[in-house]
Design an enzyme around this catalytic site. Sequence first.
Site, PDB file in Angstrom:
ATOM      1  N   HIS A 170      35.528  22.384  51.239  1.00 37.23           N
ATOM      2  CA  HIS A 170      35.544  23.975  51.490  1.00 37.23           C
ATOM      3  C   HIS A 170      36.290  24.139  52.606  1.00 37.23           C
ATOM      4  CE1 HIS A 170      33.699  27.836  52.231  1.00 37.23           C
ATOM      5  NE2 HIS A 170      32.863  27.773  51.315  1.00 37.23           N
ATOM      6  N   GLU A 274      40.114  26.249  49.286  1.00 35.02           N
ATOM      7  CA  GLU A 274      38.962  25.044  48.932  1.00 35.02           C
ATOM      8  C   GLU A 274      39.602  24.528  47.773  1.00 35.02           C
ATOM      9  OE1 GLU A 274      34.865  27.062  48.661  1.00 35.02           O
ATOM     10  OE2 GLU A 274      35.853  28.585  50.138  1.00 35.02           O
TER      11      GLU A 274
HETATM   12  O1  TA6 Z   1      33.401  29.510  49.061  1.00 35.13           O
HETATM   13  C1  TA6 Z   1      33.091  30.843  49.164  1.00 35.13           C
HETATM   14  C2  TA6 Z   1      31.573  30.858  49.411  1.00 35.13           C
HETATM   15  O2  TA6 Z   1      30.832  30.486  48.117  1.00 35.13           O
HETATM   16  C3  TA6 Z   1      31.349  32.386  49.633  1.00 35.13           C
HETATM   17  O3  TA6 Z   1      30.619  33.206  48.700  1.00 35.13           O
HETATM   18  C4  TA6 Z   1      30.424  32.333  50.856  1.00 35.13           C
HETATM   19  O4  TA6 Z   1      29.251  32.031  50.635  1.00 35.13           O
HETATM   20  C5  TA6 Z   1      30.965  30.856  51.536  1.00 35.13           C
HETATM   21  O5  TA6 Z   1      31.268  30.109  50.408  1.00 35.13           O
HETATM   22  C6  TA6 Z   1      30.142  30.272  52.755  1.00 35.13           C
HETATM   23  O6  TA6 Z   1      29.029  29.914  52.108  1.00 35.13           O
HETATM   24  P1  TA6 Z   1      27.965  29.140  53.279  1.00 35.13           P
HETATM   25  O7  TA6 Z   1      26.844  28.702  52.406  1.00 35.13           O
HETATM   26  O8  TA6 Z   1      28.766  28.116  54.059  1.00 35.13           O
HETATM   27  O9  TA6 Z   1      27.536  30.307  54.213  1.00 35.13           O
END
Ligand code: TA6
Length: 303
Positions: A170, A274
């Site tokens: 991510h 990501e």
């Molecule tokens: O990758 C995008 C995502 O799924 C968004 O929807 C947002 O939730 C982000 O990840 C961050 O997630 P986190 O659990 O690290 O706050």
Amino acid sequence: MQAVDTLNRQFAIPGAVSFQRGKGDLTFVELRSAGSVVNITTHGAHVTSWQPPEGEEVLFVSDESAFEPGSPIRGGVPVCFPWFGQNTTTPNAPQHGFARIHEWNVESVSIDGTGRVVVTFLLTADKSARQWWPYDFELRHTVTVDAALTLALETRNTGGEAFTFSEALHTYLRVSDVRNVSVTGLEDAEYISKTDNFSRKRAGREPLRVEAEIDRCYINTRSAISLDDPGFGRRLTVEKSGSDSTVVWNPWTRKAAATADFGDEEWPFMLCIETANAFTDAVAVAPGETHAMGASISVEQTG
Ligand code: TA6
């Protein structure tokens, strides 16, 4: 948890690999190669920083981020496994899986004749993982530092029954101003838009520009992604392997303000690109099988 002095005795390489206690008293390893300095914590096998030989830091980390056992780090490269996003069958399970909030072990460290440094972290099923996910697995995160930063996530099914998982590296890329960057490599790709009730859409033929909150999982796409950042005078490219999904995320103003570990004014300085297998791109592995996903990030100065 492996003690820092034990890790240094077993794995340190003068001038290239050293372990120390860092933020939140977490264990960090600092890798030096080809003029780059990379920092990774054993908490989540989480890459938190990549300072290339020239130009700006490549990864964004929020000033509000937690650095503590059991909490995710807001930035760098969280390892999302064995599910991406919310666990649809167990709503109270940790978002993006448990791998990023677990302590991993250092399994191996190596350096070659060119000075390329490689470190491998290992996570296996323990009691706390089993409370969320009943399968036996070995998850290896191998980080290679040379002119690029290459991350490899390898999932091995060590149990007696097949399982299906989703995953993501991510990556939070640091940018001068997200309103001034453009992203190529996703033209014409189909995506699932979280900001539009997970509806399916198709990207246009022009490079992607970010003008509002964006939260898209591009599916069935294996192409390299380039982010052009005139403000920092650079192009970041993410080449991937074993990945059919690319997620693009920026919270913009409202979501950033609503996120406790994300500074209200920080959203212009990041864009998540990501490398993933998520939603319809989830991966099934039979007993004894291994699946590998990789991302190689490179920096080219353009101005
Ligand atoms: O990758 C995008 C995502 O799924 C968004 O929807 C947002 O939730 C982000 O990840 C961050 O997630 P986190 O659990 O690290 O706050």
